[in-house]
Motif scaffolding. Sequence first.
Motif, PDB file in Angstrom:
ATOM      1  N   PHE A 119       3.948  21.836  12.796  1.00  0.00           N
ATOM      2  CA  PHE A 119       2.693  21.405  13.474  1.00  0.00           C
ATOM      3  C   PHE A 119       1.780  21.185  12.748  1.00  0.00           C
ATOM      4  N   SER A 120       1.582  21.472  11.433  1.00  0.00           N
ATOM      5  CA  SER A 120       0.498  21.367  10.449  1.00  0.00           C
ATOM      6  C   SER A 120       0.756  19.650   9.991  1.00  0.00           C
ATOM      7  N   ASN A 121       2.072  19.255  10.283  1.00  0.00           N
ATOM      8  CA  ASN A 121       2.173  17.795   9.874  1.00  0.00           C
ATOM      9  C   ASN A 121       1.724  17.077  11.230  1.00  0.00           C
ATOM     10  N   ARG A 122       2.130  17.716  12.528  1.00  0.00           N
ATOM     11  CA  ARG A 122       1.435  16.827  13.631  1.00  0.00           C
ATOM     12  C   ARG A 122      -0.084  16.697  13.558  1.00  0.00           C
ATOM     13  N   LEU A 123      -0.785  17.719  13.151  1.00  0.00           N
ATOM     14  CA  LEU A 123      -2.121  17.761  13.029  1.00  0.00           C
ATOM     15  C   LEU A 123      -2.755  16.708  11.832  1.00  0.00           C
ATOM     16  N   GLY A 124      -1.763  16.510  10.871  1.00  0.00           N
ATOM     17  CA  GLY A 124      -2.206  15.740   9.730  1.00  0.00           C
ATOM     18  C   GLY A 124      -3.238  16.302   8.752  1.00  0.00           C
ATOM     19  N   HIS A 125      -3.243  17.535   8.662  1.00  0.00           N
ATOM     20  CA  HIS A 125      -3.903  18.307   7.597  1.00  0.00           C
ATOM     21  C   HIS A 125      -2.984  19.172   6.883  1.00  0.00           C
ATOM     22  N   ASP A 126      -3.094  19.199   5.522  1.00  0.00           N
ATOM     23  CA  ASP A 126      -2.500  19.913   4.601  1.00  0.00           C
ATOM     24  C   ASP A 126      -3.201  20.964   4.192  1.00  0.00           C
ATOM     25  N   PHE A 127      -2.994  22.236   4.598  1.00  0.00           N
ATOM     26  CA  PHE A 127      -3.783  23.359   4.500  1.00  0.00           C
ATOM     27  C   PHE A 127      -3.616  24.044   2.857  1.00  0.00           C
ATOM     28  N   SER A 128      -4.712  24.067   2.341  1.00  0.00           N
ATOM     29  CA  SER A 128      -4.761  24.689   1.188  1.00  0.00           C
ATOM     30  C   SER A 128      -4.775  26.350   1.435  1.00  0.00           C
TER      31      SER A 128
ATOM     32  N   ILE B 181      -0.020  17.801  21.253  1.00  0.00           N
ATOM     33  CA  ILE B 181       0.279  18.209  20.070  1.00  0.00           C
ATOM     34  C   ILE B 181       1.306  19.247  19.771  1.00  0.00           C
ATOM     35  N   GLY B 182       1.647  19.956  20.922  1.00  0.00           N
ATOM     36  CA  GLY B 182       2.647  20.890  21.153  1.00  0.00           C
ATOM     37  C   GLY B 182       2.042  22.286  20.637  1.00  0.00           C
ATOM     38  N   LEU B 183       0.849  22.318  20.606  1.00  0.00           N
ATOM     39  CA  LEU B 183       0.289  23.610  20.240  1.00  0.00           C
ATOM     40  C   LEU B 183       1.046  24.982  20.904  1.00  0.00           C
TER      41      LEU B 183
ATOM     42  N   GLU C  69     -16.394  17.476   7.128  1.00  0.00           N
ATOM     43  CA  GLU C  69     -15.910  15.982   7.373  1.00  0.00           C
ATOM     44  C   GLU C  69     -14.100  16.015   7.660  1.00  0.00           C
ATOM     45  N   ALA C  70     -13.381  16.821   7.216  1.00  0.00           N
ATOM     46  CA  ALA C  70     -12.091  16.939   7.514  1.00  0.00           C
ATOM     47  C   ALA C  70     -11.981  17.612   9.061  1.00  0.00           C
ATOM     48  N   ALA C  71     -12.776  18.322   9.486  1.00  0.00           N
ATOM     49  CA  ALA C  71     -12.696  19.144  10.934  1.00  0.00           C
ATOM     50  C   ALA C  71     -13.132  17.795  11.838  1.00  0.00           C
ATOM     51  N   LYS C  72     -14.105  16.990  11.266  1.00  0.00           N
ATOM     52  CA  LYS C  72     -14.313  15.754  12.180  1.00  0.00           C
ATOM     53  C   LYS C  72     -13.681  14.822  12.448  1.00  0.00           C
ATOM     54  N   ALA C  73     -12.950  14.652  11.378  1.00  0.00           N
ATOM     55  CA  ALA C  73     -11.852  13.520  11.266  1.00  0.00           C
ATOM     56  C   ALA C  73     -10.629  13.869  12.334  1.00  0.00           C
ATOM     57  N   LEU C  74     -10.256  15.104  12.084  1.00  0.00           N
ATOM     58  CA  LEU C  74      -9.344  15.889  12.885  1.00  0.00           C
ATOM     59  C   LEU C  74      -9.789  15.556  14.515  1.00  0.00           C
ATOM     60  N   VAL C  75     -10.952  15.905  14.928  1.00  0.00           N
ATOM     61  CA  VAL C  75     -11.208  15.908  16.300  1.00  0.00           C
ATOM     62  C   VAL C  75     -11.292  14.576  16.608  1.00  0.00           C
ATOM     63  N   LEU C  76     -12.099  13.829  15.866  1.00  0.00           N
ATOM     64  CA  LEU C  76     -12.005  12.137  16.458  1.00  0.00           C
ATOM     65  C   LEU C  76     -10.514  11.726  16.406  1.00  0.00           C
ATOM     66  N   ARG C  77      -9.762  12.076  15.688  1.00  0.00           N
ATOM     67  CA  ARG C  77      -8.336  11.740  15.664  1.00  0.00           C
ATOM     68  C   ARG C  77      -7.622  12.338  16.922  1.00  0.00           C
ATOM     69  N   LEU C  78      -7.645  13.345  17.255  1.00  0.00           N
ATOM     70  CA  LEU C  78      -7.262  14.039  18.418  1.00  0.00           C
ATOM     71  C   LEU C  78      -7.538  13.710  19.703  1.00  0.00           C
ATOM     72  N   TRP C  79      -8.942  13.389  19.923  1.00  0.00           N
ATOM     73  CA  TRP C  79      -9.657  13.254  21.150  1.00  0.00           C
ATOM     74  C   TRP C  79      -9.552  11.714  21.185  1.00  0.00           C
ATOM     75  N   GLY C  80      -9.505  10.819  20.186  1.00  0.00           N
ATOM     76  CA  GLY C  80      -9.161   9.557  20.286  1.00  0.00           C
ATOM     77  C   GLY C  80      -9.907   8.808  21.570  1.00  0.00           C
ATOM     78  N   ALA C  81      -9.278   8.004  22.337  1.00  0.00           N
ATOM     79  CA  ALA C  81      -9.741   7.265  23.277  1.00  0.00           C
ATOM     80  C   ALA C  81     -10.401   8.159  24.469  1.00  0.00           C
TER      81      ALA C  81
END
Length: 229
Positions: free
Chosen positions: A10-19, A92-94, A134-146
Motif C-alpha cells: 500500500f505504501s508503494n501505491r501511495l508513492g511515499h517511502d515512510f521514514s 488505491i485499495g485503502l 510539500e510531500a503531503a501536497k504532492a500526494l494529494v495532487l497526485r491522488l486527486w489528479g484530474a
Amino acid sequence: MKLSADIAAFSNRLGHDFSRPELLVRALTHSSLSAPTRPDNQRLEFLGDRVLGLVMAEALLEADTGATEGQLAPRFNALVRRETCADVARGIGLGDVLKLGRSEMMSGGRRKEALLADAMEAVIAAVYRDAGFEAAKALVLRLWGARIGAVDPDARDPKTALQEWAQARGLHPPHYVEIAREGPDHAPQFTIVARLSTGEEARATAGAKRQAEQAAAKALLQRMENPDG
C-alpha cells in the motif's frame, strides 16, 4: 518498525517511502481496534482534514485566478467532502489494509464510506508528519489528479442546490424519506425519496443514505428545472 507485506504494498501505491512507518500503521488503525499501546487514526484524521483543505484551496486558486470566493467554495466542498475522499481511498485499495476490530470487520467496515474517508485523511496527515507539507501536497495532487480540473464550475451539493431552488420560490425546504432498505448489513442499499412541499418528488437508491439523498435531490432538481426534458 517493519511493515507487513500488504501495508508495504500500500505504501508503494501511495508513492511515499515512510521514514517513520508507524505513522502509516496508525493512520490505518480504526478506533474499533485501538488500545493504549495501539493508538487509532482519529487525531491524524483531524490533522489530515486541515492539510487536505489547504492543498485544495491553493490548487483551486491557482486553477482559476479569476474565480470569486462564492464560486470557489462549492468546488472546494466537492473536492474535500467525504464521498470524494472515500472514492480516492477506493482507488488505491485503502480498505484492503484498514486495521479493524472484529465487529467493524464483520459489518463491512472496509467498504464503509465514513471509515474510508477518515482513513484517507489520516494517511495524508501521516505523510505530512513523516516528510512535511510539500510531500503531503504532492500526494494529494497526485491522488486527486484530474478531479481538480474536472470539478463542476457550479459544484454545489445537490441537496443545497435543491434547497436554494425551493427557497427562491418561497417553498419549504425539501423533505427526505427513507422508503426502503435492502441487502445484507455489510452492503445495504437505501432508497430515498426527495419531496418538495408542492408534492413533486424523485427517488434514488445507493449504498449510503447520504448518497441516496444526494442522488434523489439531483434528480428532483433536474426535473424541476427541465420539466419537459
